[in-house]
Scaffold this active site. Sequence first.
Site, PDB file in Angstrom:
ATOM      1  N   HIS A 197      15.538   7.164  -8.053  1.00  9.90           N
ATOM      2  CA  HIS A 197      16.971   7.392  -7.911  1.00  9.90           C
ATOM      3  C   HIS A 197      17.658   6.013  -8.749  1.00  9.90           C
ATOM      4  O   HIS A 197      18.697   5.849  -8.305  1.00  9.90           O
ATOM      5  CB  HIS A 197      17.521   7.603  -6.746  1.00  9.90           C
ATOM      6  CG  HIS A 197      16.993   9.131  -6.152  1.00  9.90           C
ATOM      7  ND1 HIS A 197      17.537   9.739  -4.938  1.00  9.90           N
ATOM      8  CD2 HIS A 197      16.306  10.023  -6.868  1.00  9.90           C
ATOM      9  CE1 HIS A 197      16.832  10.944  -4.677  1.00  9.90           C
ATOM     10  NE2 HIS A 197      16.294  10.952  -6.081  1.00  9.90           N
ATOM     11  N   ARG A 253      23.304   1.681 -10.352  1.00  9.04           N
ATOM     12  CA  ARG A 253      24.755   2.022  -9.720  1.00  9.04           C
ATOM     13  C   ARG A 253      24.878   1.071  -8.584  1.00  9.04           C
ATOM     14  O   ARG A 253      24.191   0.245  -7.936  1.00  9.04           O
ATOM     15  CB  ARG A 253      24.588   3.299  -9.096  1.00  9.04           C
ATOM     16  CG  ARG A 253      23.446   3.630  -8.144  1.00  9.04           C
ATOM     17  CD  ARG A 253      23.870   5.188  -7.464  1.00  9.04           C
ATOM     18  NE  ARG A 253      22.585   5.701  -7.130  1.00  9.04           N
ATOM     19  CZ  ARG A 253      22.444   6.869  -6.510  1.00  9.04           C
ATOM     20  NH1 ARG A 253      23.517   7.643  -6.318  1.00  9.04           N
ATOM     21  NH2 ARG A 253      21.181   7.465  -6.217  1.00  9.04           N
ATOM     22  N   ASP A 297      12.368   5.331  -0.786  1.00  5.15           N
ATOM     23  CA  ASP A 297      12.606   3.975  -1.325  1.00  5.15           C
ATOM     24  C   ASP A 297      11.726   2.986  -1.623  1.00  5.15           C
ATOM     25  O   ASP A 297      10.713   3.058  -0.618  1.00  5.15           O
ATOM     26  CB  ASP A 297      13.823   3.348  -0.217  1.00  5.15           C
ATOM     27  CG  ASP A 297      15.316   4.128  -0.331  1.00  5.15           C
ATOM     28  OD1 ASP A 297      15.287   5.207  -0.700  1.00  5.15           O
ATOM     29  OD2 ASP A 297      16.209   3.613   0.343  1.00  5.15           O
ATOM     30  N   ASP A 300      13.040   8.215  -4.588  1.00  6.72           N
ATOM     31  CA  ASP A 300      14.524   7.790  -4.181  1.00  6.72           C
ATOM     32  C   ASP A 300      14.838   6.263  -5.032  1.00  6.72           C
ATOM     33  O   ASP A 300      14.006   6.107  -5.729  1.00  6.72           O
ATOM     34  CB  ASP A 300      14.561   7.536  -2.507  1.00  6.72           C
ATOM     35  CG  ASP A 300      15.918   7.969  -1.886  1.00  6.72           C
ATOM     36  OD1 ASP A 300      16.805   7.294  -2.504  1.00  6.72           O
ATOM     37  OD2 ASP A 300      15.965   8.275  -1.096  1.00  6.72           O
ATOM     38  N   ASP A 301      15.771   5.561  -4.309  1.00  7.69           N
ATOM     39  CA  ASP A 301      15.893   4.191  -4.895  1.00  7.69           C
ATOM     40  C   ASP A 301      14.936   3.583  -5.225  1.00  7.69           C
ATOM     41  O   ASP A 301      13.913   3.431  -4.193  1.00  7.69           O
ATOM     42  CB  ASP A 301      16.995   3.445  -4.235  1.00  7.69           C
ATOM     43  CG  ASP A 301      18.301   4.380  -4.015  1.00  7.69           C
ATOM     44  OD1 ASP A 301      18.785   4.949  -4.831  1.00  7.69           O
ATOM     45  OD2 ASP A 301      19.157   4.132  -3.047  1.00  7.69           O
ATOM     46  N   LYS A 344      27.330   1.326  -5.424  1.00  2.00           N
ATOM     47  CA  LYS A 344      28.270   2.398  -4.599  1.00  2.00           C
ATOM     48  C   LYS A 344      28.471   1.732  -3.321  1.00  2.00           C
ATOM     49  O   LYS A 344      27.900   1.338  -2.726  1.00  2.00           O
ATOM     50  CB  LYS A 344      27.269   3.655  -4.305  1.00  2.00           C
ATOM     51  CG  LYS A 344      25.736   3.317  -3.840  1.00  2.00           C
ATOM     52  CD  LYS A 344      24.756   4.600  -3.912  1.00  2.00           C
ATOM     53  CE  LYS A 344      23.476   4.462  -3.103  1.00  2.00           C
ATOM     54  NZ  LYS A 344      22.618   5.489  -3.336  1.00  2.00           N
TER      55      LYS A 344
END
Length: 363
Positions: free
Chosen positions: A219, A250, A176, A197-198, A252
């Site tokens: 991501h 996103r 991340d 990752d994010d 979530k």
Amino acid sequence: MTSRMIAFGGLFFLILQGALGFDVSTMEQLEQAKKTGQKLVTVRNLQVPAGKTLDFQGLPNGTTIEFAGRVTFGYKEWNGPLMIIKGGNFIVKGLKGHVIDGEGQRWWDGLGGITGGKTKPAPFIYMQLENSFVNDLVFKNAPMTVMAINACRNLIMNNIDIDNALGHTKGGHNTDGFDVAHSENVRITNSRVNNQDDCLALSSGKNIVFANNECRGGHGIAVIGGFDGDNVEDILIKDCKVINNNIGVRVKTILGGKGYVKRVTFDNVELKDVSEIGVVVIGNYYGNNGPKGEPTKGCPITNLVMNNIHGNVLNNGTKHWVYVAEGSDWTWNTNIQGGNRPWQPCKGIPKGLNIECGTNKVG
Ligand SMILES: *[C@@H]1O[C@H](CO)[C@@H](O)[C@H](O)[C@H]1NC(C)=O
Ligand SMILES: *[C@@H]1O[C@H](CO)[C@@H](O)[C@H](O)[C@H]1NC(C)=O
């Protein structure tokens, strides 16, 4: 000496003081800087021993910490973190040509934080700062998560470079970029993340701005709700580019999570060659394993704005996926090319919005 020379000498002394910090090239010198209450510390070509944290706690509030040259860390399987900075009125900045190099390739095994792999020190840097500035830092090859921005208030971060590009071929995972939690009034601007990752994972907080940043390889930009009943509110993600990520942007919320996600705005985000889904809003997030089952109530997403999300998703990917139990007062204005793969239909779209979704049967 004339008074003019004395004044000049004094000025010269001041400039010297301003330009030359207390050099820290060993861990002992860092302890000395703490003991003597140094207000300008220059970390220069420091090699942090294996299993030790580069720990700036103990420096007085109001200290300026500069990074120069190459900062490295010895190899050991342990939990980290590799660096900690806590306090108030700090200025943390990188000088031209510096790099903070985690040499993460020594730990990477494609497993990130999943048990079974090597224990990796994370985060690369843990920050708990108030009324502070963090500028011009270059991080390379983090073993896992890069920045944990936790319980920060009034923090401005600008021009941060997170370069984990090597991880794409050498097994980087869960790297991340910016993890933000329990924080208020934080701005992250003009920064670049290349990771696995994010790019941003914002899991709780208020008044957070993430603007003019570029995300590559990872991501996407994520706002996560429902962790431990924590809330997310008044978030602005603006003028960003998401390039070669699997997801664009996103929101979530955790399956079974509690709390709320209020007034999150994504404005002018460009997607380029996103490989799976352009825009995702789901209420069934199940940690590292992604979405699972039916979305739950308990963490409503309200006053969500997706404005001017544009660019492209690869043709074998999907433009949008909305899958929530409850949500209201959304604005949705996206213009995404490609992304024509059939995908499961949406669920929970607030009345009156027209979002292009898949038509495939679930499963
Ligand atoms: C240093 O700053 C922190 C964060 O603002 C604050 O909580 C703490 O009381 C300060 N310490 C001192 C000695 O002023
Ligand atoms: C689409 O193709 C790319 C490139 O081959 C691949 O990386 C990606 O995973 C594919 N997307 C999906 C949803 O299968």
